[in-house]
Design an enzyme around this catalytic site. Structure first.
Site, PDB file in Angstrom:
ATOM      1  N   LYS A   1      -8.464 -26.417  19.818  1.00 30.74           N
ATOM      2  CA  LYS A   1      -9.486 -26.597  19.537  1.00 30.74           C
ATOM      3  C   LYS A   1     -10.249 -27.500  20.039  1.00 30.74           C
ATOM      4  CE  LYS A   1      -9.283 -23.411  15.615  1.00 30.74           C
ATOM      5  NZ  LYS A   1      -8.035 -23.274  16.641  1.00 30.74           N
TER       6      LYS A   1
ATOM      7  N   SER B   1      -9.303 -18.113  19.689  1.00 30.56           N
ATOM      8  CA  SER B   1     -10.354 -18.921  18.570  1.00 30.56           C
ATOM      9  C   SER B   1     -11.607 -20.037  19.505  1.00 30.56           C
ATOM     10  CB  SER B   1      -9.819 -19.741  17.361  1.00 30.56           C
ATOM     11  OG  SER B   1      -8.891 -20.850  18.622  1.00 30.56           O
TER      12      SER B   1
END
Length: 143
Positions: free
Chosen positions: A99, A62
């Site tokens: 993230k 990710s």
């Protein structure tokens, strides 16, 4: 959601590596530079708050476009105040994730650096805690 290893405290003492006293060029270096090696403390270069810095191994893709690959080790500093644009480690409903933090007038979101992954936008009843700020990523190539 990618899985992260259990946070590990950094080992005590310096982590010495060889370093050339020059910046790296994208061309051909001088052969004489091979003999100008000095030792630097990598811990001193990368870590401002040793007691608040942890290592985690990243699992998943990710954050690929931010250079954090599957298997990368990230150094995470819990003493740094997270700001919009920082890559962070967050705990989402009890699971660690890596993230980019984005804040705005409508709140915050955790943004993946890979278009195949959706952003994490807090929903009612969801528990999200920004655990620390990523200060370095170590990618091991060729394995």
């Amino acid at each position: 959601m990618p899985h992260l290893s259990t946070p590990q405290p950094l080992p005590p003492g310096p982590l010495l590596v060889n370093a050339l006293p020059a910046s790296v060029q994208a061309g051909f270096p001088s052969p004489a530079e091979d003999h100008q090696v000095e030792r630097i403390d990598l811990m001193h270069q990368l870590i401002k708050h040793p007691q608040a810095t942890f290592m985690l191994r990243v699992s998943g893709q990710s954050m690929r476009d931010a250079g954090i690959m599957d298997g990368s080790v990230v150094l995470v500093d819990k003493a740094i105040q997270p700001e919009s644009g920082h890559i962070v480690i967050a705990v989402v409903d009890g699971d660690f994730t890596c993230k980019t933090l984005q804040t705005g007038a409508d709140g915050f979101r955790l943004v993946a650096a890979n278009p195949d992954f959706a952003d994490i936008v807090p929903s009612e009843g969801q528990t999200i805690e920004v655990w620390g700020v990523v200060v370095a990523s170590i990618v091991q190539h060729g394995t």
